[in-house]
Motif scaffolding. Structure first.
Motif, PDB file in Angstrom:
ATOM      1  N   HIS A 337       0.829  -1.208   0.000  1.00 21.39           N
ATOM      2  CA  HIS A 337       0.000   0.000   0.000  1.00 21.39           C
ATOM      3  C   HIS A 337       0.861   1.254   0.000  1.00 21.39           C
ATOM      4  O   HIS A 337       1.840   1.326   0.739  1.00 21.39           O
ATOM      5  N   SER A 338       0.455   2.215  -0.828  1.00 15.81           N
ATOM      6  CA  SER A 338       1.081   3.523  -0.794  1.00 15.81           C
ATOM      7  C   SER A 338       0.185   4.395   0.093  1.00 15.81           C
ATOM      8  O   SER A 338      -0.902   4.784  -0.309  1.00 15.81           O
ATOM      9  N   ARG A 339       0.627   4.661   1.338  1.00 12.23           N
ATOM     10  CA  ARG A 339      -0.274   5.262   2.337  1.00 12.23           C
ATOM     11  C   ARG A 339      -0.116   6.772   2.442  1.00 12.23           C
ATOM     12  O   ARG A 339      -0.682   7.385   3.340  1.00 12.23           O
ATOM     13  N   SER A 340       0.664   7.370   1.549  1.00 11.54           N
ATOM     14  CA  SER A 340       0.956   8.821   1.568  1.00 11.54           C
ATOM     15  C   SER A 340       1.371   9.244   2.992  1.00 11.54           C
ATOM     16  O   SER A 340       1.985   8.457   3.721  1.00 11.54           O
ATOM     17  N   ASP A 341       0.991  10.480   3.408  1.00 10.49           N
ATOM     18  CA  ASP A 341       1.337  10.908   4.767  1.00 10.49           C
ATOM     19  C   ASP A 341       0.109  10.801   5.666  1.00 10.49           C
ATOM     20  O   ASP A 341       0.045  11.432   6.722  1.00 10.49           O
ATOM     21  N   PHE A 342      -0.882  10.013   5.200  1.00 13.65           N
ATOM     22  CA  PHE A 342      -2.168   9.934   5.890  1.00 13.65           C
ATOM     23  C   PHE A 342      -1.997   9.683   7.398  1.00 13.65           C
ATOM     24  O   PHE A 342      -2.508  10.415   8.226  1.00 13.65           O
ATOM     25  N   ASP A 343      -1.259   8.636   7.744  1.00 11.21           N
ATOM     26  CA  ASP A 343      -1.220   8.221   9.153  1.00 11.21           C
ATOM     27  C   ASP A 343      -0.418   9.187  10.026  1.00 11.21           C
ATOM     28  O   ASP A 343      -0.879   9.600  11.087  1.00 11.21           O
ATOM     29  N   LEU A 344       0.793   9.543   9.542  1.00  9.56           N
ATOM     30  CA  LEU A 344       1.618  10.426  10.374  1.00  9.56           C
ATOM     31  C   LEU A 344       0.956  11.794  10.529  1.00  9.56           C
ATOM     32  O   LEU A 344       0.959  12.379  11.619  1.00  9.56           O
ATOM     33  N   SER A 345       0.364  12.306   9.457  1.00 13.73           N
ATOM     34  CA  SER A 345      -0.307  13.617   9.543  1.00 13.73           C
ATOM     35  C   SER A 345      -1.462  13.551  10.524  1.00 13.73           C
ATOM     36  O   SER A 345      -1.646  14.439  11.358  1.00 13.73           O
ATOM     37  N   SER A 346      -2.238  12.490  10.418  1.00 11.67           N
ATOM     38  CA  SER A 346      -3.406  12.383  11.278  1.00 11.67           C
ATOM     39  C   SER A 346      -3.000  12.226  12.750  1.00 11.67           C
ATOM     40  O   SER A 346      -3.565  12.880  13.622  1.00 11.67           O
ATOM     41  N   HIS A 347      -1.996  11.395  13.009  1.00 10.54           N
ATOM     42  CA  HIS A 347      -1.530  11.262  14.406  1.00 10.54           C
ATOM     43  C   HIS A 347      -0.935  12.585  14.888  1.00 10.54           C
ATOM     44  O   HIS A 347      -1.048  12.920  16.073  1.00 10.54           O
ATOM     45  N   GLY A 348      -0.318  13.328  13.969  1.00 11.80           N
ATOM     46  CA  GLY A 348       0.216  14.649  14.316  1.00 11.80           C
ATOM     47  C   GLY A 348      -0.924  15.550  14.797  1.00 11.80           C
ATOM     48  O   GLY A 348      -0.813  16.214  15.832  1.00 11.80           O
ATOM     49  N   LYS A 349      -2.022  15.545  14.023  1.00 10.19           N
ATOM     50  CA  LYS A 349      -3.159  16.415  14.380  1.00 10.19           C
ATOM     51  C   LYS A 349      -3.774  15.992  15.714  1.00 10.19           C
ATOM     52  O   LYS A 349      -4.008  16.800  16.597  1.00 10.19           O
ATOM     53  N   PHE A 350      -4.017  14.717  15.870  1.00 15.25           N
ATOM     54  CA  PHE A 350      -4.716  14.242  17.079  1.00 15.25           C
ATOM     55  C   PHE A 350      -3.848  14.332  18.332  1.00 15.25           C
ATOM     56  O   PHE A 350      -4.360  14.537  19.427  1.00 15.25           O
ATOM     57  N   SER A 351      -2.527  14.151  18.171  1.00 16.22           N
ATOM     58  CA  SER A 351      -1.668  14.119  19.362  1.00 16.22           C
ATOM     59  C   SER A 351      -1.061  15.484  19.663  1.00 16.22           C
ATOM     60  O   SER A 351      -0.555  15.715  20.765  1.00 16.22           O
ATOM     61  N   GLY A 352      -1.045  16.364  18.655  1.00 13.90           N
ATOM     62  CA  GLY A 352      -0.410  17.663  18.834  1.00 13.90           C
ATOM     63  C   GLY A 352       1.110  17.590  18.741  1.00 13.90           C
ATOM     64  O   GLY A 352       1.807  18.566  18.977  1.00 13.90           O
ATOM     65  N   LYS A 353       1.640  16.415  18.370  1.00 10.60           N
ATOM     66  CA  LYS A 353       3.109  16.268  18.232  1.00 10.60           C
ATOM     67  C   LYS A 353       3.479  16.423  16.741  1.00 10.60           C
ATOM     68  O   LYS A 353       2.687  16.075  15.869  1.00 10.60           O
ATOM     69  N   LYS A 354       4.704  16.893  16.508  1.00 11.45           N
ATOM     70  CA  LYS A 354       5.150  17.064  15.118  1.00 11.45           C
ATOM     71  C   LYS A 354       5.763  15.755  14.625  1.00 11.45           C
ATOM     72  O   LYS A 354       6.918  15.452  14.955  1.00 11.45           O
ATOM     73  N   LEU A 355       5.025  14.983  13.867  1.00 14.49           N
ATOM     74  CA  LEU A 355       5.593  13.716  13.360  1.00 14.49           C
ATOM     75  C   LEU A 355       6.260  14.004  12.011  1.00 14.49           C
ATOM     76  O   LEU A 355       5.721  13.683  10.958  1.00 14.49           O
ATOM     77  N   GLN A 356       7.413  14.638  12.111  1.00 13.01           N
ATOM     78  CA  GLN A 356       8.107  15.094  10.896  1.00 13.01           C
ATOM     79  C   GLN A 356       9.541  14.602  10.859  1.00 13.01           C
ATOM     80  O   GLN A 356      10.055  14.075  11.836  1.00 13.01           O
ATOM     81  N   TYR A 357      10.149  14.848   9.706  1.00 11.66           N
ATOM     82  CA  TYR A 357      11.558  14.481   9.519  1.00 11.66           C
ATOM     83  C   TYR A 357      12.281  15.681   8.931  1.00 11.66           C
ATOM     84  O   TYR A 357      11.778  16.292   7.969  1.00 11.66           O
TER      85      TYR A 357
END
Ligand code: GAP
Length: 514
Positions: A337-357
């Motif tokens: 599956h090509s999941r784009s940034d769907f999961d990390l972006s969404s967890h970023g929004k819900f948790s308030g943490k920056k899930l970035q690189y």
């Protein structure tokens, strides 16, 4: 069809009779679609897991492992989309009171049309022999073209209905295709409804709301929520992957076909974090890697095919399956599956943490994209087990059942068999067993005739039988019998470990996928 059913029944009873798979809680009449692995099954499963783990974690300098907990914070499943979108469309037949997945009814109907096409193609191949041009035939034969058009039309309409979440039209497709309930034979269907597949349970906690938690329906989310931890502590540089194996749980509507669709199963998943814009390259890369992994085991290449998803999961931008020809036809074995940034972006929004690189080459931060490879360990078990089980006619007219597993996956690698239970042969047998047991799972057996013991080990896939006889006591030689050829050879005891080790060495298979 009846032949397929019989073959599948044989596979299920062989799995039980030889200690591979048991129905869960069998003494209480079992629990639907939950299974236990017996003494041989647990070994085969462990070996498949090891083959996957080595190929992912050991053989890639940029992939590391993880073992996340099954229980996770309930918001994980809100962020991942599973609370709102992890549904299957279900439909009931009012006469039989049986429940079905609407999409599976339609897919089974398509599979029947596909089978008609395959039959035509095979008939013509047999007629024209070497000169048969399959591509030309498929694009010119009127009957094949007509059936292919039927399939394409159903797929187009079904895809549109799913994309628009138009459950009325999903029901209408079932009616228009005149699909009947396999039990009652009628078309008396209810409306199609969505059904969430997650199991919930409760955990002791202070607030009411936090009491409800879910059993994870995929292992992937444990990887996403640990992205920052692993990136930082492992000093990972993109592209990099995190791999994990573990249990997942789904309240499947139609849980059938033995261990193919279970309510509790094990996944082997790897999330590969990449720079946005490189997803097509890595999607192709992982498709190729994964098919190589399967084919390195030596199972017929014809048993595998790729299938692009019509209905994309809520997180996917592109997705395909590696399908395997199970005893009941081609079905999904693994998903890429090509999941784009769907999961990390969404967890970023819900948790308030920056899930970035922070990418030093670009001198900028971004949310990485993800390519996922996800395979069910139990399905892989069924694929390997079902394709290895054979009944052979022998020269003397008798039959033998042999489980021709890839030797590196066999539960027992070698068995030591004293010809007689006396004259010092058992003692010599135990001495050889003790020499082998630190390297391999080795059995020692005295009971029954030598022929029966050979057959029992053929049936569980043991690559080698070592027989101790009176000559062994004189010259320290034994007979080594190879499972597939049944050839027997006299060799020195000192050579046994080397011969067995070479044949069952997983590295020989792993080397094919470098
Ligand atoms: N993280 C992505 C994901 O879970 P999926 O296609 O839903 O994707 C991945 O599942 C794999 O897990 C499937 O290809 C299949 O091998 C296995 N799987 C899914 N549901 C299963 C079930 N109910 N029983 C056994 N294996 C299952």
């Amino acid at each position: 069809m009846a032949e397929q059913r019989d073959l599948f029944k044989d596979i299920i009873s062989h799995a039980k009779e030889y200690g591979f798979v048991f129905q869960s809680s069998e003494i209480y009449d079992g629990l639907s679609s939950v299974y236990d692995y017996g003494q041989n099954g647990v070994e085969l499963k462990k070996n498949i897991r090891e083959y996957w783990w080595k190929s992912m974690v050991q053989m890639h300098e940029n992939i590391v492992g993880l073992d996340a907990a099954i229980f996770m914070h309930p918001t994980v499943w809100k962020a991942s989309g599973h609370v709102d979108a992890f549904n299957d469309p279900l439909i009931d037949n009012k006469d039989s009171k049986k429940r079905y997945r609407a999409d599976v009814l339609i897919e089974d109907h398509i599979a029947k049309i596909e089978a008609k096409i395959e039959k035509e193609v095979e008939k013509s191949r047999a007629r024209f022999g070497e000169s048969f041009d399959e591509t030309m035939y498929r694009s010119t034969n009127p009957r094949v073209m007509e059936n292919q058009k039927k399939i394409d039309d159903i797929n187009t309409r079904f895809k549109k209905a799913l994309e628009e979440n138009n459950l009325d039209d999903v029901k209408q497709i079932i009616i228009d295709l005149e699909i009947v309930c396999p039990i009652s034979g009628t078309r008396n269907w209810t409306d199609v409804r969505q059904f969430n597949l997650m199991f919930s349970t409760s955990i002791g906690s202070v607030s009411e709301e936090a009491n409800t938690i879910y059993l994870r329906p995929e292992t992937a989310q444990g990887i996403f929520v640990n992205f920052l931890n692993v990136k930082k502590t492992g000093r990972m540089k993109i592209p990099f992957g995190i791999a994990q194996t573990g249990k997942a749980f789904r309240n499947e509507i139609v849980a059938r076909q033995f261990i193919f669709r279970m309510r509790e199963f094990e996944q082997m998943e790897m999330q590969f974090f990449i720079r946005p814009g490189t997803e097509e390259k890595w999607y192709s890369f992982w498709k190729e890697q994964r098919i190589k992994w399967h084919q390195a085991l030596g199972i017929s290449e014809k048993k595998y095919r790729f299938h692009d998803h019509l209905k994309l999961a809520h997180y996917a931008k592109a997705a395909c399956d590696i399908e395997f020809e199970f005893p009941f036809g081609f079905k999904e074995l693994e998903g890429i599956h090509s999941r784009s940034d769907f999961d990390l972006s969404s967890h970023g929004k819900f948790s308030g943490k920056k899930l970035q690189y922070f990418d030093p080459e670009l001198n900028e931060s971004y949310v990485p994209y993800v390519i996922e490879t996800s395979i069910g360990l139990d399905r892989m078990f069924l694929a390997v087990f079902s394709s290895s089980l054979k009944t052979e006619k022998l020269e003397d007219g008798s039959e033998r059942t042999v489980l021709s597993l890839p030797p590196c996956l066999s539960p027992v690698k070698v068995v030591v068999l004293p010809l007689l239970n006396k004259d010092g042969l058992p003692e010599k047998g135990m001495e050889i067993f003790n020499q082998l047991k630190t390297s391999h799972l080795c059995h020692y057996e005295e009971k029954d005739t030598i022929g029966k013991r050979y057959r029992r080990h053929d049936a569980i896939g043991t690559p080698f039988c070592i027989t101790i006889d009176h000559q062994t006591l004189q010259d320290d030689t034994v007979t080594i019998r190879e499972r597939d050829t049944m050839k027997q050879e006299r060799i020195a005891v000192s050579e046994v470990l080397k011969i067995v080790s070479e044949k069952v060495n997983m590295n020989r298979v792993l080397e094919k996928i470098v």
